[in-house]
Write an enzyme that holds these catalytic residues in place. Sequence first.
Site, short mmCIF file in Angstrom:
data_model
loop_
_atom_site.label_atom_id
_atom_site.label_comp_id
_atom_site.label_asym_id
_atom_site.label_seq_id
_atom_site.Cartn_x
_atom_site.Cartn_y
_atom_site.Cartn_z
CG HIS A 134 -34.51 -13.67 0.69
ND1 HIS A 134 -35.28 -14.92 0.75
CD2 HIS A 134 -33.26 -14.26 0.88
CE1 HIS A 134 -34.65 -15.99 0.77
NE2 HIS A 134 -33.42 -15.50 0.73
CG HIS A 158 -29.93 -15.80 -3.03
ND1 HIS A 158 -30.68 -14.69 -2.84
CD2 HIS A 158 -30.05 -16.70 -2.08
CE1 HIS A 158 -31.68 -15.09 -1.97
NE2 HIS A 158 -31.37 -16.46 -1.49
NE ARG A 201 -39.36 -23.35 -3.46
CZ ARG A 201 -40.53 -23.19 -2.87
NH1 ARG A 201 -41.74 -22.78 -3.44
NH2 ARG A 201 -40.82 -23.64 -1.73
#
Length: 323
Positions: free
Chosen positions: A103, A178, A198
């Site tokens: 993110h 993650h 992604r």
Amino acid sequence: MELYPIKFEPLYKYRLWGGEKLKTHLNKDYNEESIGESWEISDVKGDETKVLKGALKGQTLKQLIQTYKGAFVGESVYKTFGEDFPLLIKFIDAKTPLSIQVHPSNELAKERHNSFGKNEMWYVMQADKDAELIVGFESEIDKEEYLKQLEEDTILNVMHHETVAQGDTFYIPTGRIHAIGAGVLLAEIQQTSDVTYRIYDYNRVDVTTGKERELHNELALDAIDFKYFDNFKTDYKKEVNTSNILVHSPYFKTNFIKVEGEITKDYTKLDSFVIYMCVSGALEIESNNEKYTLKIGETILLPAAIDNVKISSNKAEFLEIYY
């Protein structure tokens, strides 16, 4: 009108990796298949949750903040965020692994998407045998080595894989690579953002589109934090009938509470809303002589104007979240 503890109507999200645990373990009520996420409290545009019952039934977070301002979210929260609610609260069920992802920071997210960044945390509620999470890198790595592993389709080899069990907790700051592995059911607390980059998706095809999902490797490269850590799991106490610090960050604060019997909570000095996520058992909340039940898989928001509540249970565990 006097504010009261509020439950919202969850929004159920199809995910190609979703399973049935939101229904079988958390007693969620839906008919669709492959539901991977239950958005419990959301102010994401187009995905606003609505009040489930009471005099405010049907209202969104935005409408509540517009009407009650600091009495609803806290004066300091209102001053900082205005009519935007700062947190997104979810339960997540991964039947198969989520994509490897990252993110962006507040700065990158603002610049690229006019959004908050996405600092988040996970609290594992149930995990199948040998189920794991991926958090960060297994060893020191630089950008060049990372790109080589990505190109050779061996990126999973340099990720840190951790077998998990109920109660395990991880803080995922922006920039940390993650993924939630297969067989994990968890509670997620995050900033209000739906921006995810992604990196790797197992070359899967989404049956609803017939295509592989989009990757965002160019965007992700500037977002990744390549720093190595030797421990990613959060250590915390589990003392009964007290607020045990779980994750305290600049974006949200979460405590773990195990209640056996009765406790009272005094929020007079806390200038914030408070959210309870029940992660085990069931409890009863008393506020202004009204009683509210909260069972595993349920979430309730206490507006900032509520200063005192009484909580009782034979045995229950819940997360206490505030700004």
